[in-house]
Each structure stands twice: as structure tokens, then as C-alpha cells.
Design a protein around this motif. Sequence first.
Motif, PDB file in Angstrom:
ATOM      1  N   THR A 248       0.893  -1.188  -0.028  1.00 55.29           N
ATOM      2  CA  THR A 248      -0.048   0.131   0.152  1.00 55.29           C
ATOM      3  C   THR A 248       1.100   1.274   0.053  1.00 55.29           C
ATOM      4  OG1 THR A 248       0.004   0.191   2.409  1.00 55.29           O
ATOM      5  CG2 THR A 248      -1.671  -1.196   1.280  1.00 55.29           C
ATOM      6  N   PRO A 249       0.188   2.339  -0.352  1.00 55.48           N
ATOM      7  CA  PRO A 249       1.152   3.685  -0.284  1.00 55.48           C
ATOM      8  C   PRO A 249       1.814   3.901   0.974  1.00 55.48           C
ATOM      9  CG  PRO A 249      -0.802   3.813  -1.554  1.00 55.48           C
ATOM     10  CD  PRO A 249      -1.073   2.509  -1.165  1.00 55.48           C
ATOM     11  N   ASP A 250       0.818   3.741   1.988  1.00 57.40           N
ATOM     12  CA  ASP A 250       1.339   4.106   3.400  1.00 57.40           C
ATOM     13  C   ASP A 250       2.508   3.067   3.751  1.00 57.40           C
ATOM     14  OD1 ASP A 250      -0.486   5.977   3.673  1.00 57.40           O
ATOM     15  OD2 ASP A 250      -1.992   4.589   5.062  1.00 57.40           O
ATOM     16  N   HIS A 251       2.492   1.873   3.408  1.00 54.99           N
ATOM     17  CA  HIS A 251       3.601   0.876   3.621  1.00 54.99           C
ATOM     18  C   HIS A 251       4.760   1.344   2.900  1.00 54.99           C
ATOM     19  CE1 HIS A 251       5.052  -3.332   4.281  1.00 54.99           C
ATOM     20  NE2 HIS A 251       5.686  -2.933   3.418  1.00 54.99           N
ATOM     21  N   VAL A 252       4.724   1.883   1.711  1.00 59.07           N
ATOM     22  CA  VAL A 252       6.039   2.042   0.792  1.00 59.07           C
ATOM     23  C   VAL A 252       6.464   3.385   1.350  1.00 59.07           C
ATOM     24  CG1 VAL A 252       5.547   0.609  -1.124  1.00 59.07           C
ATOM     25  CG2 VAL A 252       4.846   3.032  -1.147  1.00 59.07           C
ATOM     26  N   ASP A 253       5.824   4.177   1.842  1.00 57.25           N
ATOM     27  CA  ASP A 253       6.091   5.710   2.132  1.00 57.25           C
ATOM     28  C   ASP A 253       6.848   5.208   3.552  1.00 57.25           C
ATOM     29  OD1 ASP A 253       4.769   6.914   0.351  1.00 57.25           O
ATOM     30  OD2 ASP A 253       3.216   7.761   1.553  1.00 57.25           O
TER      31      ASP A 253
END
Length: 445
Positions: free
Chosen positions: A20-25
Motif C-alpha cells: 500500500t502507499p502507506d507501507h512504501v512511504d
Amino acid sequence: MVEDVPVHPPQTAPTPAAPTPDHVDSLAAVLDLVRSGTATTRPEIGRKSGLGRTVVTQRVNQLTDCGLLEEGPLGPSSGGRAPRELRFRAHAGVVLAAELGATSVTVGVADLAGQILTQLEEPTDIALGPDQVLGHVEELFDRLLAQVTASTGGSSTATWGIGIGLPGPVEFATGRPSAPPIMPGWDGYPVRDRLARRFNAPVWVDNEVNTMALGELRAGSAKGERDILYVKIGTGIGAGLISGGQLHRGSQGCAGDIGHAAVTEDTSVVCRCGNTGCLEAFAGGAALAREGLAAAEEGRSEFLARVLAESGTVRAVDISRAAQSGDRTSVALLTQAGRLVGSLLATLVSFYNPALVIIGGGVAGAGDLLLAAVRESVYRRSLPLATRELRISRSTLSDQAGLVGAAFMVIDELFTPERLGRWVEIGSPAGFPELVDVPLRTPVL
């Protein structure tokens, strides 16, 4: 009678869900803290990032499992058990970098921390065209990769990406030169696509002055600064703009092309771009060589006349040598060039208000004379508020700025959260040239 046995299709492993975007961020944030040296232990990462202890542990474990981080020695204790330090594995892959100038090409191999491991510089002529020049670059890359492999005991290191700086306008989105004045045959040439096919790696291409500015920002005299103007004075003249700590390319990638700004109404000299009155045509290396040759032929400089008699030509570097020997004509030529550059920079300083102006390029290495003339014009003509804390200094990376910047251009692009999320599970972006087309939520430098 043989009983029918149902045939089932072979079982395949389920495709892992995309992060997810939060994970990769959060993954990119943890990696950046360790890569930059801002945080070297898990507790430090938590304090600097604001992430919880569980998330930090998960992200560190993931980055360690895929080979980007490794455990180091025990760090200092703050009262409890000493934490284990973390280190970025800068040797996990290599980046190829090249800076193409009008008369030479410099290529290098860098590790993932931007450290140049080995490099070569050879003469060339950019006007020979892309096939011949890029063929030469590819040969030099192969030679350097062989050297790096030999130095590691024969273990090959994967090429994670390639960065190229070109001496002309580049459409950054496509990696293609756009009507470059000194590069006949290069207009629209697919530089990025050619090298991506040849080395099976993602490739980024930019104007060489932008890579020089980026090199100074990451590893030179602009490190830690946020608003910088880098000016290259060589065969041509150009500028790279760093605003808020980010490289400003403009909407098409040609921001900073000050060499073709008009500085005089004199129409006697036609610039390489086809116009008259351009700064480059009166203050660049080719302009100095032209004026120096005229001075030698007309007998206005004994020093340059001797140079002409011995070598058959006069170059910009000869004028620098002559000025340092006290030749009045050469002193006047360099002073005039510095004043013209400084006059234009004064406008940019008032308009842009940088904290630092860095002067680089071959002509900028002429000594203090040119730099003094630039400073005098800027401080005299700019707004007092714009120059109150302004520093104008010579490049500390010198002729390596473009090479270092080309390497960091690739590194910065590879470790954006969006691209990191595409390759982190397999541990390497090598073999994925299509990474350059991954859309970014926040534009990189």
C-alpha cells in the motif's frame, strides 16, 4: 475398467499483494534515514520518523531481508541494552554515470551511496553524432564494469541504473535532447531507450548543468543548502537551480539555460543557437578563444602570439595561463567575461534570491580573476537584501560534479517510494528499465 481421475491444474504460488502507499512511504522513510546517516539504530529511526516500534521493526526486517540494510556493531546505550546499529548496503549494486561535454566524455561507476568507485575521461567530439559518441560511452562502461568485477574477486555486481548528463536541452520525461545547439544529429534521439536496451537497466538523462548542480547539492559545497544557483562557465554557459532543496527543471526541462540570454545589442557575433547578443557568444570558452586568437594575430598579446606560433591555435585555457602571467590583454578578456556573466547573474540573484551561487566549469577554473569580476558585478547590481548573506564561491567538486550528480540522479529516482515499492521484494531494480515510467505522487529532485 480404469476409473476416471479428475485432473487438477498445477498449483502456483499466489501473487503477493502490492504494498500500500502507506507501507512504501514508511519503508522509504526508514531507508532514507539510514542511507543518509540521520538515524542508525531502531530507536533513532522511531524518534526521527514518528513511526511506532512495531512498524520500525517490520520495515527494518523487510529491508534487511531484501539486502538493502545490514546489522552493524552495537551502538551507544542510553541506559538499557545497547541497540544494534544499522548500515545501508551501498555495495549491493552499482550505478553507471556519464557526463558528455562538447570535447570530452567522462564515465564512472558509483556505489549506491554515490561514491565514485572508478572513472575514465577521454576526448571526443559531441558533433560526431549520437551513434558514435554513445557507442564510445557503452565501450567505456563495459571497460569500467570489468574493472569493478575484477576488483571484487570476479563477482559481478548488478547495474541498478544509469545516469547521463548531456551538453544541451533535454526533455527529462523522455530522455531525449531537444534542438541542442552544439549537438548536430542529436535532436530527438532516444538516448534513454538505447542505453536501457543495451544494459537492461533504468536510465535517466538530463542536461549536464542540472547534474552538476545536483552533485554539488549532494556531495559538494552546497550540501545542506536549500536555495542554490549553480553556474557552469565552459565552452558554453548554463545554470542549474536548486529551490527548497529540490532541482528545478521547469515544465519541459530547460530551466536555467542562461547561455542564450541576450546581454548585448552587438550583432557582429552569431551564437551557435543562431541568435546574436547571447551571453555564451561573448563570455563562454569559445568566445574567449576567439578573442584570444584575434589578440595574438593582431599583436596585442606577446604571450598569446607565442602560443599561436607554437600550437597553431589559442584556447580558453591559454588565456587563463596568460592572465596568471600578467598578460594585460588576457586579464581584460577574463574580466570582461566575468562582468558579463555577473551582470546577468545580478538579475537572477534579485529575482531568485539564492543563499549560494557556485561557479564551475572549465573557464571558471581560470583563477580568482574571473570570480572576482563576477562577484563585483553581482554585489554592485543586485538588491542589497538579496546579497546581504549571499555567498559566491567556486565549485569544490570541480570537473567531477556532473559525474557525481548523474549518479545521485539515478539513486534519488530509484529510492522514491513509488519505485521502491515495485522492486523491493526482489531486492534489486536491475533488469527493470520500465521503472522510469512509474508515475510519482511527488516529483523527485
